[in-house]
Scaffold this motif. Sequence first.
Motif, PDB file in Angstrom:
ATOM      1  N   PHE A 139      -8.215  11.913 -12.591  1.00  0.00           N
ATOM      2  CA  PHE A 139      -7.412  12.813 -11.761  1.00  0.00           C
ATOM      3  C   PHE A 139      -7.094  14.105 -12.511  1.00  0.00           C
ATOM      4  CE2 PHE A 139      -6.708   8.976  -9.377  1.00  0.00           C
ATOM      5  CZ  PHE A 139      -6.561   9.425  -8.074  1.00  0.00           C
ATOM      6  N   GLU A 186       0.429   7.418  -6.232  1.00  0.00           N
ATOM      7  CA  GLU A 186      -0.641   8.424  -6.204  1.00  0.00           C
ATOM      8  C   GLU A 186      -0.087   9.800  -5.875  1.00  0.00           C
ATOM      9  OE1 GLU A 186      -3.736   5.079  -4.500  1.00  0.00           O
ATOM     10  OE2 GLU A 186      -3.336   6.886  -3.319  1.00  0.00           O
ATOM     11  N   ALA A 187       0.799   9.845  -4.886  1.00  0.00           N
ATOM     12  CA  ALA A 187       1.370  11.140  -4.495  1.00  0.00           C
ATOM     13  C   ALA A 187       2.216  11.734  -5.620  1.00  0.00           C
ATOM     14  CB  ALA A 187       2.224  10.961  -3.233  1.00  0.00           C
ATOM     15  N   ILE A 233      -8.556   5.942 -15.183  1.00  0.00           N
ATOM     16  CA  ILE A 233      -8.054   6.309 -13.849  1.00  0.00           C
ATOM     17  C   ILE A 233      -7.227   7.591 -13.868  1.00  0.00           C
ATOM     18  CG2 ILE A 233      -6.605   5.541 -11.933  1.00  0.00           C
ATOM     19  CD1 ILE A 233      -7.471   2.665 -12.606  1.00  0.00           C
ATOM     20  N   PRO A 234      -6.141   7.704 -14.698  1.00  0.00           N
ATOM     21  CA  PRO A 234      -5.386   8.974 -14.674  1.00  0.00           C
ATOM     22  C   PRO A 234      -6.183  10.144 -15.212  1.00  0.00           C
ATOM     23  CG  PRO A 234      -4.564   7.522 -16.399  1.00  0.00           C
ATOM     24  CD  PRO A 234      -5.550   6.737 -15.617  1.00  0.00           C
ATOM     25  N   THR A 262       1.745   1.920  -3.658  1.00  0.00           N
ATOM     26  CA  THR A 262       0.661   2.536  -4.435  1.00  0.00           C
ATOM     27  C   THR A 262       0.399   3.970  -3.990  1.00  0.00           C
ATOM     28  OG1 THR A 262      -0.950   1.586  -2.911  1.00  0.00           O
ATOM     29  CG2 THR A 262      -0.441   0.337  -4.901  1.00  0.00           C
ATOM     30  N   GLN A 263       0.539   4.231  -2.671  1.00  0.00           N
ATOM     31  CA  GLN A 263       0.362   5.608  -2.206  1.00  0.00           C
ATOM     32  C   GLN A 263       1.453   6.524  -2.755  1.00  0.00           C
ATOM     33  OE1 GLN A 263       0.134   5.044   2.075  1.00  0.00           O
ATOM     34  NE2 GLN A 263      -2.089   5.327   2.046  1.00  0.00           N
ATOM     35  N   ARG A 309       0.835  -1.210   0.000  1.00  0.00           N
ATOM     36  CA  ARG A 309       0.000   0.000   0.000  1.00  0.00           C
ATOM     37  C   ARG A 309       0.871   1.261   0.000  1.00  0.00           C
ATOM     38  NH1 ARG A 309      -3.426   2.847  -2.180  1.00  0.00           N
ATOM     39  NH2 ARG A 309      -4.557   4.330  -0.889  1.00  0.00           N
ATOM     40  N   ARG A 335       0.365  16.700 -11.416  1.00  0.00           N
ATOM     41  CA  ARG A 335      -0.938  16.885 -12.064  1.00  0.00           C
ATOM     42  C   ARG A 335      -1.119  18.302 -12.606  1.00  0.00           C
ATOM     43  NH1 ARG A 335      -6.340  16.473  -8.585  1.00  0.00           N
ATOM     44  NH2 ARG A 335      -5.272  18.229  -7.623  1.00  0.00           N
ATOM     45  N   PHE A 343       1.834  11.209  -8.872  1.00  0.00           N
ATOM     46  CA  PHE A 343       0.954  11.697  -9.936  1.00  0.00           C
ATOM     47  C   PHE A 343       0.297  13.013  -9.542  1.00  0.00           C
ATOM     48  CE2 PHE A 343      -2.951  11.926 -12.399  1.00  0.00           C
ATOM     49  CZ  PHE A 343      -2.490  11.630 -13.661  1.00  0.00           C
ATOM     50  N   LEU A 344      -0.111  13.116  -8.267  1.00  0.00           N
ATOM     51  CA  LEU A 344      -0.754  14.365  -7.822  1.00  0.00           C
ATOM     52  C   LEU A 344       0.231  15.526  -7.841  1.00  0.00           C
ATOM     53  CD1 LEU A 344      -2.948  13.037  -4.877  1.00  0.00           C
ATOM     54  CD2 LEU A 344      -3.723  13.827  -7.114  1.00  0.00           C
TER      55      LEU A 344
END
Length: 344
Positions: free
Chosen positions: A206, A73-74, A202-203, A69-70, A66, A80, A76-77
């Motif tokens: 976001f 995510e971080a 998914i992307p 994956t976090q 996890r 972004r 990509f953000l």
Amino acid sequence: MATYDGLFNALGLRAWCDGGAEKAPMSMADLLAKTKGGGTTESLWNTPFPSLNALHDACKAIPQSRDLTQGLEAGFLDIRDILRVVVDPLTQPLSWALEDMLWVMTHTPWWIIMPVFFAITWLVTRSWKIVGLVAVIIGLLAFVDQYNEAMQTLAIIFVCAFVCVIIGVPIGIAMSRSDRLQRVVIPILDMLQTLPPFVYLIPLIFLFSVTEPKLYGIAIILYAIVPVVRLTDLGIRLVDRDVIEAADAFGMTSRQKLFGVQIPLALPNIMAGVNQTIMMSLAMVVIASLVSAPGLGVLVLRGIRNLELGVGLIAGFGIVVLAIALDRVTKAALARIDASQAQR
């Protein structure tokens, strides 16, 4: 006691592992194990694979799955906002095209849209049988009050398939003229072809708001562009070498050979790619209804969510007959091209 405690003890990494331990409260499972006087002894048969989670149980310094994956995510953000600055202006025309086509197809009266469809079908196929099939299918959808949703679906397919052809054919031509470019692009096409359709969304969720048409437009284009690129490349590469040598003998330039010889001879393969692109666009429109794409897919989704069996089945049947109509029209156009080339 975790399965891999002994491994880290043997490697002399216990101090490093304990240094990464969190000062978090013990879980209920750990408390029960401690109450029983230690962990259970696992047999060799039940030994877990040394995955991140299994190793984390023995060494808190190793991150869990996890955490990985976090981290994605971080990451990509973090990029972004930069991506939006670049991608937003480039894709805005797609939103405008989808909005305009949806407005035209849904606000124009049916007694104008239907004759226009029949005329286009006749011009492309020159077959009254195909025109009759299209008339029956659209009339049937209108009869069961799914005309508006069918027009929305067709509007999205027309725009996305057109963009796929505009982008995909030049890429296919460039690939056919450069082996190096082909080696670079084919793995990308393989990835686009094998990714599950939901992963495309998914992307994009976001990056864009769910109310923006380009969200589902980009997903449909990425999913459907592969066949037209591959078959354009293949079609031009399959042009007979004797024909190319004859063109060289007549002193044709590269551009004259491309537009006067190679593309006309590759047209059956290119049209086969267009046919497959339209079919894949239709399949993706249904999935894109999850992110606000209008059309028959919304009715299928409503049937699933509300357990309205009839609504879902009739909408699914509508998608099938639309696919049949689009397939017959494009195949009839392809047959006409083949016949005209055979007569030369």
